[in-house]
Scaffold this motif. Structure first.
Motif, PDB file in Angstrom:
ATOM      1  N   LYS A  79       0.812  -1.213   0.000  1.00  0.00           N
ATOM      2  CA  LYS A  79       0.000   0.000   0.000  1.00  0.00           C
ATOM      3  C   LYS A  79       0.854   1.275   0.000  1.00  0.00           C
ATOM      4  CE  LYS A  79      -1.435   0.261   4.886  1.00  0.00           C
ATOM      5  NZ  LYS A  79      -1.172  -1.031   5.527  1.00  0.00           N
ATOM      6  N   HIS A  80       2.092   1.193   0.501  1.00  0.00           N
ATOM      7  CA  HIS A  80       2.960   2.383   0.457  1.00  0.00           C
ATOM      8  C   HIS A  80       3.408   2.694  -0.974  1.00  0.00           C
ATOM      9  CE1 HIS A  80       5.816  -0.954   0.776  1.00  0.00           C
ATOM     10  NE2 HIS A  80       6.716  -0.164   0.238  1.00  0.00           N
ATOM     11  N   LEU A  87       8.570  -7.812   4.348  1.00  0.00           N
ATOM     12  CA  LEU A  87       9.066  -7.287   5.627  1.00  0.00           C
ATOM     13  C   LEU A  87       8.157  -6.214   6.231  1.00  0.00           C
ATOM     14  CD1 LEU A  87      12.941  -7.111   5.086  1.00  0.00           C
ATOM     15  CD2 LEU A  87      11.577  -8.965   6.031  1.00  0.00           C
ATOM     16  N   VAL A  88       7.451  -5.481   5.401  1.00  0.00           N
ATOM     17  CA  VAL A  88       6.632  -4.383   5.944  1.00  0.00           C
ATOM     18  C   VAL A  88       5.186  -4.814   6.171  1.00  0.00           C
ATOM     19  CG1 VAL A  88       5.747  -2.036   5.544  1.00  0.00           C
ATOM     20  CG2 VAL A  88       8.085  -2.635   4.858  1.00  0.00           C
ATOM     21  N   HIS A  89       4.607  -5.529   5.205  1.00  0.00           N
ATOM     22  CA  HIS A  89       3.158  -5.753   5.268  1.00  0.00           C
ATOM     23  C   HIS A  89       2.723  -7.168   5.624  1.00  0.00           C
ATOM     24  CE1 HIS A  89       2.508  -1.714   3.863  1.00  0.00           C
ATOM     25  NE2 HIS A  89       3.251  -1.925   2.801  1.00  0.00           N
ATOM     26  N   LEU A 106       9.125 -12.451  12.890  1.00  0.00           N
ATOM     27  CA  LEU A 106      10.423 -11.814  13.141  1.00  0.00           C
ATOM     28  C   LEU A 106      10.446 -11.060  14.456  1.00  0.00           C
ATOM     29  CD1 LEU A 106      11.435 -10.454   9.633  1.00  0.00           C
ATOM     30  CD2 LEU A 106      12.132 -12.569  10.765  1.00  0.00           C
ATOM     31  N   VAL A 159      14.438 -18.008  12.239  1.00  0.00           N
ATOM     32  CA  VAL A 159      14.488 -16.896  11.285  1.00  0.00           C
ATOM     33  C   VAL A 159      14.836 -17.360   9.873  1.00  0.00           C
ATOM     34  CG1 VAL A 159      15.745 -14.782  10.726  1.00  0.00           C
ATOM     35  CG2 VAL A 159      14.982 -15.196  13.056  1.00  0.00           C
ATOM     36  N   TRP A 178      17.435  -1.479  -4.909  1.00  0.00           N
ATOM     37  CA  TRP A 178      16.600  -0.285  -4.726  1.00  0.00           C
ATOM     38  C   TRP A 178      17.256   0.881  -5.450  1.00  0.00           C
ATOM     39  CZ3 TRP A 178      16.740  -4.115  -1.199  1.00  0.00           C
ATOM     40  CH2 TRP A 178      15.536  -4.523  -0.641  1.00  0.00           C
ATOM     41  N   LYS A 204      16.475  -7.546  16.530  1.00  0.00           N
ATOM     42  CA  LYS A 204      16.269  -8.523  17.606  1.00  0.00           C
ATOM     43  C   LYS A 204      15.938  -9.911  17.068  1.00  0.00           C
ATOM     44  CE  LYS A 204      11.541  -7.299  19.086  1.00  0.00           C
ATOM     45  NZ  LYS A 204      11.214  -5.969  18.554  1.00  0.00           N
ATOM     46  N   HIS A 205      15.385  -9.982  15.830  1.00  0.00           N
ATOM     47  CA  HIS A 205      15.110 -11.317  15.273  1.00  0.00           C
ATOM     48  C   HIS A 205      16.400 -12.036  14.887  1.00  0.00           C
ATOM     49  CE1 HIS A 205      15.355  -8.712  11.721  1.00  0.00           C
ATOM     50  NE2 HIS A 205      15.625  -9.779  11.019  1.00  0.00           N
ATOM     51  N   ARG A 206      17.521 -11.309  14.818  1.00  0.00           N
ATOM     52  CA  ARG A 206      18.822 -11.914  14.513  1.00  0.00           C
ATOM     53  C   ARG A 206      19.712 -11.965  15.750  1.00  0.00           C
ATOM     54  NH1 ARG A 206      19.159 -14.245   9.367  1.00  0.00           N
ATOM     55  NH2 ARG A 206      18.305 -12.846   7.793  1.00  0.00           N
ATOM     56  N   ARG A 232      20.794  -7.348   5.964  1.00  0.00           N
ATOM     57  CA  ARG A 232      20.459  -7.141   7.382  1.00  0.00           C
ATOM     58  C   ARG A 232      20.059  -5.683   7.637  1.00  0.00           C
ATOM     59  NH1 ARG A 232      22.540 -11.763  10.270  1.00  0.00           N
ATOM     60  NH2 ARG A 232      22.508 -13.355   8.663  1.00  0.00           N
ATOM     61  N   VAL A 243      18.605  -3.738   5.455  1.00  0.00           N
ATOM     62  CA  VAL A 243      17.230  -3.647   4.949  1.00  0.00           C
ATOM     63  C   VAL A 243      16.258  -4.214   5.984  1.00  0.00           C
ATOM     64  CG1 VAL A 243      15.626  -4.569   3.210  1.00  0.00           C
ATOM     65  CG2 VAL A 243      17.877  -3.690   2.503  1.00  0.00           C
ATOM     66  N   GLU A 244      16.615  -5.340   6.567  1.00  0.00           N
ATOM     67  CA  GLU A 244      15.731  -5.946   7.572  1.00  0.00           C
ATOM     68  C   GLU A 244      15.477  -4.975   8.727  1.00  0.00           C
ATOM     69  OE1 GLU A 244      17.148  -9.822   8.852  1.00  0.00           O
ATOM     70  OE2 GLU A 244      17.420 -10.464   6.779  1.00  0.00           O
ATOM     71  N   LEU A 294      13.219  -1.991   7.509  1.00  0.00           N
ATOM     72  CA  LEU A 294      11.824  -2.307   7.164  1.00  0.00           C
ATOM     73  C   LEU A 294      11.055  -2.984   8.295  1.00  0.00           C
ATOM     74  CD1 LEU A 294      12.057  -3.453   3.421  1.00  0.00           C
ATOM     75  CD2 LEU A 294      11.646  -1.171   4.338  1.00  0.00           C
ATOM     76  N   VAL A 295      11.762  -3.718   9.148  1.00  0.00           N
ATOM     77  CA  VAL A 295      11.039  -4.457  10.206  1.00  0.00           C
ATOM     78  C   VAL A 295      10.998  -3.668  11.515  1.00  0.00           C
ATOM     79  CG1 VAL A 295      10.967  -6.578  11.600  1.00  0.00           C
ATOM     80  CG2 VAL A 295      11.628  -6.686   9.191  1.00  0.00           C
ATOM     81  N   HIS A 296      12.135  -3.085  11.895  1.00  0.00           N
ATOM     82  CA  HIS A 296      12.206  -2.537  13.253  1.00  0.00           C
ATOM     83  C   HIS A 296      12.194  -1.017  13.358  1.00  0.00           C
ATOM     84  CE1 HIS A 296      12.735  -6.535  14.807  1.00  0.00           C
ATOM     85  NE2 HIS A 296      13.772  -6.742  14.020  1.00  0.00           N
ATOM     86  N   LEU A 306       5.896   4.262   6.006  1.00  0.00           N
ATOM     87  CA  LEU A 306       5.431   3.435   4.894  1.00  0.00           C
ATOM     88  C   LEU A 306       3.974   3.029   5.063  1.00  0.00           C
ATOM     89  CD1 LEU A 306       8.468   1.097   4.180  1.00  0.00           C
ATOM     90  CD2 LEU A 306       7.818   3.217   3.046  1.00  0.00           C
ATOM     91  N   ASN A 307       3.526   2.979   6.293  1.00  0.00           N
ATOM     92  CA  ASN A 307       2.137   2.591   6.536  1.00  0.00           C
ATOM     93  C   ASN A 307       1.182   3.779   6.536  1.00  0.00           C
ATOM     94  OD1 ASN A 307       1.880  -0.350   6.890  1.00  0.00           O
ATOM     95  ND2 ASN A 307       3.506  -0.031   8.363  1.00  0.00           N
ATOM     96  N   LEU A 348      12.667   5.640   1.503  1.00  0.00           N
ATOM     97  CA  LEU A 348      13.438   4.454   1.117  1.00  0.00           C
ATOM     98  C   LEU A 348      14.758   4.790   0.422  1.00  0.00           C
ATOM     99  CD1 LEU A 348      10.629   1.921   0.182  1.00  0.00           C
ATOM    100  CD2 LEU A 348      11.856   2.210   2.328  1.00  0.00           C
ATOM    101  N   MET A 378      17.574   2.664   1.585  1.00  0.00           N
ATOM    102  CA  MET A 378      17.857   1.296   1.135  1.00  0.00           C
ATOM    103  C   MET A 378      19.172   1.282   0.356  1.00  0.00           C
ATOM    104  SD  MET A 378      15.346  -0.760   1.975  1.00  0.00           S
ATOM    105  CE  MET A 378      15.214   0.199   3.481  1.00  0.00           C
TER     106      MET A 378
END
Lengths: 405, 405
Positions: free
Chosen positions: A276-277, A349-351, A359, A366, A379, B276-278, B343, B345-346, B349-351, B359-360, B370, B373
């Motif tokens: 959606k972004h 990763l985002v949605h 994660l 993982v 990118w 933290k997931h890693r 990593r 990117v992770e 996008l995740v944390h 992005l949301n 972005l 990235m």
């Protein structure tokens, strides 16, 4: 009994548990109205065959309680192990054992067919959960045809805490016991997930996931159950004939079971796999669904639908890759594929609720969750395809999902 | 007045607004105890210079209200525009205008120095928000030294809805007006963000962000204010001397202002930039802080600290890149860099709260968010560095953050 086991187990569970159960506990889909089909007769499945119990009245209920107290030392996982050992898995076995058997067979079959196509062997990692169950992750990396292909199954036993049961009860009233939300419930979750990223930018990425979820009541009987899943295609270069064939095959399988499935599940797919972004879909469609339970159809028919759907993967996808894997391409076309891979990473990763929940959960496996990542991605700042180009055509379709059949 | 403007504006704002304000509205940091330094004297800054008002008593308060009613047709952005036009920006201007001027100068300076190092020009995109303010995004891509370098500034005026004010009031009591949470408040946010990914795997990625946030009370006077920011280093190959130099330079700047800053901000950085997931940090450290407000130090001294920190970037980072940019490296070392990029990117996008919130949020300027990235990244299933290798040494340090100075 379930309530004696620690309710925090969910927080230290392995990946499969997380991926599967999280999709459920977080299951508020983009369009909730699409999540319920109300035309099918409600049939209540009572999964007591495994325990040799019959339940019909308060007396029977008391018997069940007494029986479950005797079984107290055995968890659902241990009971299932025992049954597999003593009786094997037949058409009369509980759905848990039949689904496990089915996805294990399918994983072998799919891995075999993809190995044949690529000429490279998958690496196989089997992992166990100390609470019961485990998974098998098969991965092929940097092959001749595939940049990365992952086929994973997981079969997980665990305990749902009250908060998760509360959330699920909104969609699944059978999870409630005697009108009350219990402190905890044992659950079972099993599924097969796969993702294939071909090397050639003319060959599309595909993703597939089919899963089964069930809760056990404190007396050991089956509580709520449901199936979910789907399959979707993500090309970098769009060949209409591939998109049409992919959707026609899925529609054929759906129509065989229920003519309302395909249109609903195609819409659900377009809505769920949406970046959606970026105001664009991740891919060009497929099917996606969840909450297929007794309010939609009975368990046997739903399982038959899941089996047909999963079995259709190889005959649907392999011919597409065979047509595209050796097509010539330019460096610029490879770069475009890499940018599309970046968008794939963004969605996952985002949605994607399963991925991000997994994660963010301590103790997750993982590497199995992120098996879905492409080997390479890119990118570029402000990269816009030329108007009228093939790249621009793809973006148009991603921004306005098409009905292919 | 603020309350007349729609409170839903935050939901349709441009990227900068989102990035900056989201960091605030979501600001529950990993270690809340680290977010407050209590040793500095509390000095209340009354930002009325711009309006020519003096406030000391209820009468003055009434005057301010009357004055603000006259100003009603002008938003905070319009008033600031007017002042810039009529009086320019001096040391007596409101912090909003001084921070804006400072980050614009710094952006030019940093872009100039990075262009000199690379021999490639940045692309510059200026963008406006119709509600007031805007941003300038400068990006260099696929240069000689840098794979990607982005330097962005944003200066944003907007309106906070009540829910956001409620959240912020937990950390900033000055946001409350007469003991009550108002329905809405105008706010100002300005910051500079940069990220540099060098090509050579021996040269580290760096990230920096410094920002200022302020709310205006309904009468047009300054409400709450705070600064935040930091800078951190993410090498693929660890050179202790680089890590030590980077941290020593940051410590020198911190110590000049407050000897308690560096240890607190280094710890905060290790805790925030954590995958933290890693179970590993994104990079090898730096400084990170937020909520630097009147409970920590006065506005002038805090601005002086922010200025010194930002100005130290070029003399700290450029010598490191100069030492590493032409070092020889193998294909395997380039691959390791690509995995480390994955990593990165992770984390983003995740944390990273700012990125994911941005992005949301509908209407965000995604390309500016972005810009962080990398140009290229890679994910390999079950890639573990050889024990005893340089790659393993890096992972060890990422798993157990080091005190470099």
């Amino acid at each position: 009994m379930a309530s004696r086991r620690p309710v925090c187990r969910l927080l230290s569970q392995s990946k499969a548990n997380i991926q599967l159960s999280s999709r459920r506990s977080l299951a508020t889909f983009p369009n909730p109205t699409a999540s319920r089909l109300t035309f099918a007769p409600l049939k209540r499945y009572v999964g007591l065959a495994a325990l040799g119990l019959l339940v019909s009245a308060p007396l029977a209920y008391k018997m069940a309680i007494d029986e479950s107290l005797k079984m107290d030392s055995l968890s659902l996982a241990e009971r299932d192990q025992q049954q597999k050992r003593e009786q094997g898995v037949t058409d009369n076995s509980p759905m848990r054992l039949r689904m496990e058997k089915f996805i294990k067979e399918q994983q072998k079959e799919i891995v075999k067919e993809l190995e044949k196509l690529d000429g490279t062997k998958f690496r196989t990692d089997e992992w166990q959960r100390k609470e019961g169950g485990g998974g098998i992750t098969c991965c092929l990396q940097d092959g001749k045809v595939f940049e990365k292909a992952g086929v994973g199954i997981s079969v997980v036993y665990g305990t749902l805490p009250k908060a998760a049961i509360m959330k699920m009860s909104a969609n699944h009233r059978n999870i409630v016991v005697n009108g009350e939300v219990p402190e905890s419930l044992e659950f079972f979750a099993a599924g097969l997930s796969l993702i294939v990223h071909p090397k050639n930018p003319m060959a599309p990425t595909v993703h597939l996931n089919y899963r089964y979820f069930e809760t056990a009541k404190p007396d050991g009987t089956s509580g709520a159950w449901w199936f979910g899943g789907g399959s979707d295609l993500t090309p970098s270069y769009l060949f209409d004939e591939d998109a049409i064939q992919f959707h026609r095959d899925l529609k054929d399988v759906c129509d065989k079971h229920n003519k309302e499935y395909y249109p609903k599940f195609k819409k659900w797919c377009d809505e769920y796999f949406y970046n959606k972004h970026r105001n664009e879909s991740r891919g060009i469609g497929g099917i996606f669904f969840d909450d297929l339970d007794e309010t939609v159809s009975d368990k046997e028919n739903t399982f038959a639908f899941i089996q047909d759907s999963l079995k259709s993967f190889i005959p649907t996808y392999v011919p597409i890759v065979q047509k595209r894997k050796d097509m010539p391409y330019t460096e610029a076309e490879k770069e475009w594929q890499q940018i599309r891979r970046g968008r794939y990473v963004e969605f996952n990763l985002v949605h994607d609720r399963g991925t991000s929940f997994g994660l963010n959960t301590p103790g997750a496996r993982v590497e199995s969750i992120l098996m879905s990542m492409p080997l390479t991605a890119s990118w570029k700042y402000m990269h816009d395809p030329e108007p009228g180009s093939r790249e621009a055509r793809l973006v148009d379709v991603l921004q306005s999902p098409k009905e292919w059949v």
